[in-house]
Design a protein around this motif. Structure first.
Motif, PDB file in Angstrom:
ATOM      1  N   SER A  62       9.761   0.718 -10.867  1.00  0.00           N
ATOM      2  CA  SER A  62       8.964   0.264  -9.717  1.00  0.00           C
ATOM      3  C   SER A  62       7.992  -0.854 -10.088  1.00  0.00           C
ATOM      4  O   SER A  62       7.659  -1.696  -9.246  1.00  0.00           O
ATOM      5  CB  SER A  62       8.198   1.437  -9.106  1.00  0.00           C
ATOM      6  OG  SER A  62       7.263   1.963 -10.030  1.00  0.00           O
ATOM      7  N   SER A  82       8.803  -6.031  -6.279  1.00  0.00           N
ATOM      8  CA  SER A  82       7.773  -6.399  -5.310  1.00  0.00           C
ATOM      9  C   SER A  82       7.519  -5.232  -4.361  1.00  0.00           C
ATOM     10  O   SER A  82       8.346  -4.316  -4.240  1.00  0.00           O
ATOM     11  CB  SER A  82       8.208  -7.621  -4.498  1.00  0.00           C
ATOM     12  OG  SER A  82       9.311  -7.280  -3.648  1.00  0.00           O
ATOM     13  N   GLU A  83       6.385  -5.274  -3.682  1.00  0.00           N
ATOM     14  CA  GLU A  83       6.065  -4.208  -2.737  1.00  0.00           C
ATOM     15  C   GLU A  83       7.129  -4.110  -1.639  1.00  0.00           C
ATOM     16  O   GLU A  83       7.557  -3.008  -1.279  1.00  0.00           O
ATOM     17  CB  GLU A  83       4.691  -4.463  -2.115  1.00  0.00           C
ATOM     18  CG  GLU A  83       4.246  -3.384  -1.145  1.00  0.00           C
ATOM     19  CD  GLU A  83       2.827  -3.588  -0.646  1.00  0.00           C
ATOM     20  OE1 GLU A  83       2.347  -2.761   0.149  1.00  0.00           O
ATOM     21  OE2 GLU A  83       2.185  -4.583  -1.047  1.00  0.00           O
ATOM     22  N   LYS A  84       7.561  -5.238  -1.130  1.00  0.00           N
ATOM     23  CA  LYS A  84       8.579  -5.252  -0.074  1.00  0.00           C
ATOM     24  C   LYS A  84       9.886  -4.651  -0.570  1.00  0.00           C
ATOM     25  O   LYS A  84      10.542  -3.869   0.139  1.00  0.00           O
ATOM     26  CB  LYS A  84       8.798  -6.689   0.403  1.00  0.00           C
ATOM     27  CG  LYS A  84       9.794  -6.819   1.539  1.00  0.00           C
ATOM     28  CD  LYS A  84       9.932  -8.270   1.994  1.00  0.00           C
ATOM     29  CE  LYS A  84      10.934  -8.393   3.133  1.00  0.00           C
ATOM     30  NZ  LYS A  84      11.071  -9.815   3.568  1.00  0.00           N
ATOM     31  N   HIS A  85      10.269  -4.987  -1.801  1.00  0.00           N
ATOM     32  CA  HIS A  85      11.514  -4.475  -2.371  1.00  0.00           C
ATOM     33  C   HIS A  85      11.405  -2.967  -2.612  1.00  0.00           C
ATOM     34  O   HIS A  85      12.357  -2.218  -2.352  1.00  0.00           O
ATOM     35  CB  HIS A  85      11.820  -5.211  -3.680  1.00  0.00           C
ATOM     36  CG  HIS A  85      13.242  -5.087  -4.115  1.00  0.00           C
ATOM     37  ND1 HIS A  85      13.755  -5.753  -5.205  1.00  0.00           N
ATOM     38  CD2 HIS A  85      14.275  -4.357  -3.615  1.00  0.00           C
ATOM     39  CE1 HIS A  85      15.029  -5.443  -5.355  1.00  0.00           C
ATOM     40  NE2 HIS A  85      15.366  -4.604  -4.408  1.00  0.00           N
ATOM     41  N   ARG A  86      10.252  -2.519  -3.102  1.00  0.00           N
ATOM     42  CA  ARG A  86      10.063  -1.070  -3.320  1.00  0.00           C
ATOM     43  C   ARG A  86      10.223  -0.299  -2.015  1.00  0.00           C
ATOM     44  O   ARG A  86      10.845   0.767  -1.974  1.00  0.00           O
ATOM     45  CB  ARG A  86       8.677  -0.799  -3.919  1.00  0.00           C
ATOM     46  CG  ARG A  86       8.554  -1.101  -5.393  1.00  0.00           C
ATOM     47  CD  ARG A  86       7.300  -0.469  -5.982  1.00  0.00           C
ATOM     48  NE  ARG A  86       6.081  -0.937  -5.358  1.00  0.00           N
ATOM     49  CZ  ARG A  86       5.351  -1.956  -5.801  1.00  0.00           C
ATOM     50  NH1 ARG A  86       5.746  -2.633  -6.863  1.00  0.00           N
ATOM     51  NH2 ARG A  86       4.234  -2.299  -5.195  1.00  0.00           N
ATOM     52  N   GLU A  87       9.633  -0.830  -0.955  1.00  0.00           N
ATOM     53  CA  GLU A  87       9.691  -0.121   0.324  1.00  0.00           C
ATOM     54  C   GLU A  87      11.115  -0.060   0.874  1.00  0.00           C
ATOM     55  O   GLU A  87      11.517   0.947   1.464  1.00  0.00           O
ATOM     56  CB  GLU A  87       8.740  -0.786   1.320  1.00  0.00           C
ATOM     57  CG  GLU A  87       7.274  -0.570   0.953  1.00  0.00           C
ATOM     58  CD  GLU A  87       6.320  -1.236   1.918  1.00  0.00           C
ATOM     59  OE1 GLU A  87       6.799  -1.998   2.780  1.00  0.00           O
ATOM     60  OE2 GLU A  87       5.097  -1.020   1.800  1.00  0.00           O
ATOM     61  N   ALA A  88      11.891  -1.126   0.657  1.00  0.00           N
ATOM     62  CA  ALA A  88      13.292  -1.103   1.082  1.00  0.00           C
ATOM     63  C   ALA A  88      14.085  -0.080   0.267  1.00  0.00           C
ATOM     64  O   ALA A  88      14.907   0.667   0.807  1.00  0.00           O
ATOM     65  CB  ALA A  88      13.904  -2.490   0.945  1.00  0.00           C
ATOM     66  N   VAL A 142       5.594   4.205  -4.051  1.00  0.00           N
ATOM     67  CA  VAL A 142       5.460   3.875  -2.632  1.00  0.00           C
ATOM     68  C   VAL A 142       4.642   4.949  -1.909  1.00  0.00           C
ATOM     69  O   VAL A 142       3.789   4.636  -1.067  1.00  0.00           O
ATOM     70  CB  VAL A 142       6.850   3.712  -1.978  1.00  0.00           C
ATOM     71  CG1 VAL A 142       6.719   3.547  -0.461  1.00  0.00           C
ATOM     72  CG2 VAL A 142       7.566   2.498  -2.564  1.00  0.00           C
ATOM     73  N   ASP A 147       0.977   4.470  -2.899  1.00  0.00           N
ATOM     74  CA  ASP A 147       0.431   3.247  -2.290  1.00  0.00           C
ATOM     75  C   ASP A 147       0.093   3.473  -0.821  1.00  0.00           C
ATOM     76  O   ASP A 147      -0.948   3.015  -0.330  1.00  0.00           O
ATOM     77  CB  ASP A 147       1.435   2.099  -2.417  1.00  0.00           C
ATOM     78  CG  ASP A 147       1.436   1.476  -3.806  1.00  0.00           C
ATOM     79  OD1 ASP A 147       0.614   1.899  -4.653  1.00  0.00           O
ATOM     80  OD2 ASP A 147       2.253   0.574  -4.043  1.00  0.00           O
ATOM     81  N   LYS A 148       0.958   4.176  -0.106  1.00  0.00           N
ATOM     82  CA  LYS A 148       0.688   4.460   1.304  1.00  0.00           C
ATOM     83  C   LYS A 148      -0.554   5.339   1.459  1.00  0.00           C
ATOM     84  O   LYS A 148      -1.343   5.160   2.394  1.00  0.00           O
ATOM     85  CB  LYS A 148       1.905   5.135   1.938  1.00  0.00           C
ATOM     86  CG  LYS A 148       3.094   4.203   2.120  1.00  0.00           C
ATOM     87  CD  LYS A 148       4.279   4.932   2.749  1.00  0.00           C
ATOM     88  CE  LYS A 148       5.445   3.979   2.976  1.00  0.00           C
ATOM     89  NZ  LYS A 148       6.632   4.674   3.551  1.00  0.00           N
TER      90      LYS A 148
END
Length: 231
Positions: free
Chosen positions: A113, A117-123, A208, A211-212
């Motif tokens: 992780s 990137s944050e966007k990639h982790r969330e996907a 993730v 982070d949330k």
């Protein structure tokens, strides 16, 4: 798509019919490359480039499955990867995740992780949940960290994650140099989030999730900037 039909098809039509074909047969790629139309040749170039990238990604993921595949060859069917997030920060809980992936797992882009990137982790968070045979996320609270110390609280969160899996693992791979002493057979892997696909999946779920939580804490305590400084 038949090679004999290519001269009658427009570039747009060929493009639309190529997408579902990956991997594109070599004979068709050759026909596209030798087509007199520059647009068709460009499609062939893009198709080859995409397929090479996919092959490289599959090879990388297969390298990250060596540990799991060796264990499966010895008869272990349900291998759980475990990792945590929040061991270093000064605020918030420590979160651990446990993930059991199927033997044919193929989740492009999955990695440690910290390398995403944050966007990639969330996907990937959604893809891991969709593909996993079982997954669980647990935490140890700040009070438990203060009472137990961060190492013991981390292991507590890991045990909680393992014990709430819907499938009982017959082998557990832990990122790090120590094991949480769960009821299951455990193996620690230093740098495991870059060596094991199961551990990498767990690292993404843990990161993730935490982070949330920190973003939610930021709404309650905006003066600390938790949303900007999650780690």
């Amino acid at each position: 798509m038949n090679i004999s039909d290519l001269p009658q098809l427009t570039v747009a039509q060929i493009h639309s019919q190529l997408d579902p074909l990956f991997p594109v047969p070599e004979s068709l790629l050759h026909a596209l490359e030798t087509d007199p139309r520059a647009g068709v040749q460009n499609l062939a170039h893009r198709a080859r480039k995409y397929q090479k990238k996919q092959e490289q990604e599959r090879a990388r993921l297969e390298r990250m499955l060596v540990l799991e595949n060796n264990l499966r060859a010895r008869g272990f069917a349900h291998i759980a990867g475990v990792d945590e997030a929040g061991r270093g920060p000064l605020a918030g809980p420590v979160v651990a995740a446990a993930v059991i992936l199927p033997s044919n797992a193929f989740i492009p882009g999955l990695n440690d992780s910290k390398m995403l990137s944050e966007k990639h982790r969330e996907a990937l968070f959604a893809e891991i949940q969709k593909n996993a045979l079982s997954f669980s996320v647990a935490q140890a609270s700040p009070d438990e960290i203060d009472h137990l110390n961060i190492r013991n609280a981390t292991h507590l969160a890991m045990r909680r994650a393992l014990e709430t899996l819907s499938i009982q693992p017959d082998r557990v791979l832990i990122d790090g140099n120590a094991v949480p002493e769960s009821p299951f057979v455990e193996q620690s892997i230093v740098g495991g989030d870059q060596k094991s696909l199961s551990i990498a999946a767990a690292s993404v779920l843990a990161k993730v999730t935490r982070d949330k939580m920190m973003v939610a804490f930021d709404l309650e305590f905006p003066e600390y900037g938790f949303a900007r400084h999650k780690g």
